[in-house]
Motif scaffolding. Structure first.
Motif, PDB file in Angstrom:
ATOM      1  N   ARG A 124       0.826  -1.216   0.000  1.00  0.00           N
ATOM      2  CA  ARG A 124       0.000   0.000   0.000  1.00  0.00           C
ATOM      3  C   ARG A 124       0.859   1.265   0.000  1.00  0.00           C
ATOM      4  N   GLY A 125       2.169   1.064  -0.121  1.00  0.00           N
ATOM      5  CA  GLY A 125       3.077   2.210  -0.142  1.00  0.00           C
ATOM      6  C   GLY A 125       3.392   2.742   1.233  1.00  0.00           C
ATOM      7  N   LEU A 126       3.182   1.881   2.221  1.00  0.00           N
ATOM      8  CA  LEU A 126       3.459   2.268   3.600  1.00  0.00           C
ATOM      9  C   LEU A 126       4.620   1.386   4.090  1.00  0.00           C
ATOM     10  N   GLU A 159      -6.238   3.044   8.884  1.00  0.00           N
ATOM     11  CA  GLU A 159      -7.503   2.337   8.670  1.00  0.00           C
ATOM     12  C   GLU A 159      -7.436   1.494   7.401  1.00  0.00           C
ATOM     13  N   GLY A 160      -6.832   2.037   6.359  1.00  0.00           N
ATOM     14  CA  GLY A 160      -6.672   1.285   5.113  1.00  0.00           C
ATOM     15  C   GLY A 160      -5.824   0.040   5.333  1.00  0.00           C
ATOM     16  N   VAL A 165      -5.108  -5.781   6.000  1.00  0.00           N
ATOM     17  CA  VAL A 165      -4.486  -6.898   6.728  1.00  0.00           C
ATOM     18  C   VAL A 165      -5.554  -7.909   7.135  1.00  0.00           C
ATOM     19  N   ILE A 166      -6.675  -7.420   7.635  1.00  0.00           N
ATOM     20  CA  ILE A 166      -7.749  -8.339   8.054  1.00  0.00           C
ATOM     21  C   ILE A 166      -8.226  -9.169   6.854  1.00  0.00           C
ATOM     22  N   ALA A 167      -8.448  -8.502   5.724  1.00  0.00           N
ATOM     23  CA  ALA A 167      -8.935  -9.218   4.539  1.00  0.00           C
ATOM     24  C   ALA A 167      -7.860 -10.158   3.988  1.00  0.00           C
ATOM     25  N   GLY A 168      -6.623  -9.686   3.957  1.00  0.00           N
ATOM     26  CA  GLY A 168      -5.540 -10.475   3.362  1.00  0.00           C
ATOM     27  C   GLY A 168      -5.209 -11.712   4.182  1.00  0.00           C
ATOM     28  N   VAL A 182      -1.538  -0.182  14.440  1.00  0.00           N
ATOM     29  CA  VAL A 182      -0.566   0.456  13.537  1.00  0.00           C
ATOM     30  C   VAL A 182       0.227   1.477  14.336  1.00  0.00           C
ATOM     31  N   LEU A 183       1.528   1.321  14.352  1.00  0.00           N
ATOM     32  CA  LEU A 183       2.394   2.269  15.039  1.00  0.00           C
ATOM     33  C   LEU A 183       3.193   3.052  13.996  1.00  0.00           C
ATOM     34  N   VAL A 184       2.993   4.333  13.946  1.00  0.00           N
ATOM     35  CA  VAL A 184       3.772   5.166  13.028  1.00  0.00           C
ATOM     36  C   VAL A 184       5.048   5.561  13.779  1.00  0.00           C
TER      37      VAL A 184
END
Lengths: 191, 215
Positions: A124-126, A159-160, A165-168, A182-184
């Protein structure tokens, strides 16, 4: 050596437009002698004043690197205890997640779940710099540590990533992920 | 040149608390089930390979600081380096059965560390330098103008190293910050000696250029 002279930005303090010392030698060849103990100078380098001057300058510059190398990085307080405790837990705890099934077992290593989550978020580019899974109420928890590209909303990205992750993990591993934390941990500025 | 850290490419022997495999052996005062013993790395590795968690933990405690030292030089961030250290030890436990002991333990650990650190580094365009660590170092016990200048110079080195491309940073850090030989650096990185020398040459040139104003 001054940092404001015409040679600023060059490695070698060369004086000629082609990057050579006035004696015709490349000053870069002296950099190894300045940095590697035991390097033997050839006859020219030993007697040439340009080479000798450049070598002295390069040795001064490399001394800064040596000083830093000899100064060990500060060790965070409690590092060894913390690492030992985490490693102890990691190698002693069961490292598999059980996939519900009525006919035979399917167990998937936590590292596999973590790699799946890592790739999903990465795609997702993250950029992901760490991923952990734990099983605790209310279920399987996935924790991803990410670098946020500057200009993107942390809440939207989280959120994305969470939904992906849940779906995958459900699609690839057949597991229900209860929580995605999620920890930034850093921000990335392009360029 | 003497270094402030322990030599890492030897089979270390020093006093550690380890679980006693021999019920009849003397035990240290007040430490049930353990004894103070001089244990070589090779012995600990052999025990760990057979599943002895306590022996493995002695290795973890013995080498975590050294592994962290390499990891933080490669990643530029203390937190990332700590995660790398943890990853390295878990990988070491997992792959220990395949460690044949032909290379020194630290060579193997350094290889795991480099791989893990570079893997984490590939997530970023550039590796930032840990500002907290820099601040801590700059405001440490050193005082006076000369010391401050020295701290700034060393900070400049850390920035310059962090800004090297990964392909140059790894050999530079191993060779000049961890005192690993060129040949050993090649074994750790899976590169030929000639390639390591070429990358060291390019790395030295980049570092020297970046540090020109500090000389």
């Amino acid at each position: 050596m001054s940092g404001s002279g015409p040679d600023r930005g060059r490695v070698d303090g060369a004086r000629t437009p082609d990057g050579l010392l006035p004696c015709g030698r490349s000053a870069e060849s002296l950099l190894e002698a300045a940095s590697e103990p035991g390097t033997v100078l050839d006859a020219h380098q030993q007697r040439c004043p340009h080479c000798r001057r450049t070598l002295t300058s390069l040795r001064q510059r490399w001394a800064v690197v040596r000083a830093e190398a000899l100064s060990p990085p500060p060790v965070p307080p409690g590092l060894v205890e913390r690492v030992a405790a985490r490693v102890r837990a990691a190698i002693r705890e069961p490292s598999y997640v059980q996939v519900p099934s009525s006919r035979g077992q399917l167990r998937i290593a936590r590292s596999v779940i973590e790699e799946i989550a890592r790739r999903i978020v990465d795609d997702r580019g993250l950029p992901v710099v760490g991923c952990r899974t734990v099983e605790e109420p209310p279920g399987l928890v996935v924790e991803v540590h990410v670098v946020l590209p500057y200009g993107r909303s942390a809440a939207t990205e989280a959120e994305g990533a969470r939904q992906a992750v849940i779906a995958g993990v459900a699609a690839l591993a057949g597991l229900d992920v209860a929580v995605v934390d999620v920890l930034v941990v850093d921000i990335e500025v392009a360029g | 040149m003497s270094r402030a850290v322990q030599p890492v490419f030897s089979d270390r022997v020093d006093a550690e608390l380890v679980s006693s495999p021999d019920p009849g052996s003397p035990r240290g005062p007040g430490v049930a089930g353990t004894q103070v013993a001089a244990v070589r790395d090779s012995v600990l590795v052999a025990r760990a390979r057979s599943g002895d968690h306590a022996a493995f933990e002695v290795l973890v405690r013995r080498y975590t600081v050294a592994v962290f030292g390499l990891a933080v030089r490669l990643t530029g961030q203390a937190q990332t380096a700590e995660d790398v250290v943890q990853e390295v030890w878990i990988a070491a436990w997992r792959f220990l059965p395949g460690f044949d002991g032909r290379s020194a333990l630290m060579t193997w650990l350094y290889r795991l560390t480099t791989n893990a650190a570079l893997k984490s580094g590939r997530k970023r365009q550039a590796v930032p330098v840990d500002d907290d660590a820099l601040t801590s170092r700059l405001s440490s016990t050193e005082s006076g103008e000369a010391s401050a200048q020295g701290s700034l110079q060393r900070a400049a080195v850390r920035v310059a190293v962090a800004e090297l491309p990964v392909s140059l940073r790894a050999p530079i850090v191993l060779r000049y910050f961890q005192d690993v030989s060129v040949a050993e650096t090649g074994r750790i990185l899976g590169l030929s000696t000639a390639t390591v020398r070429m990358r060291l040459h390019r790395g030295r040139r980049a570092l020297a250029s970046a540090l020109e104003e500090w000389a």
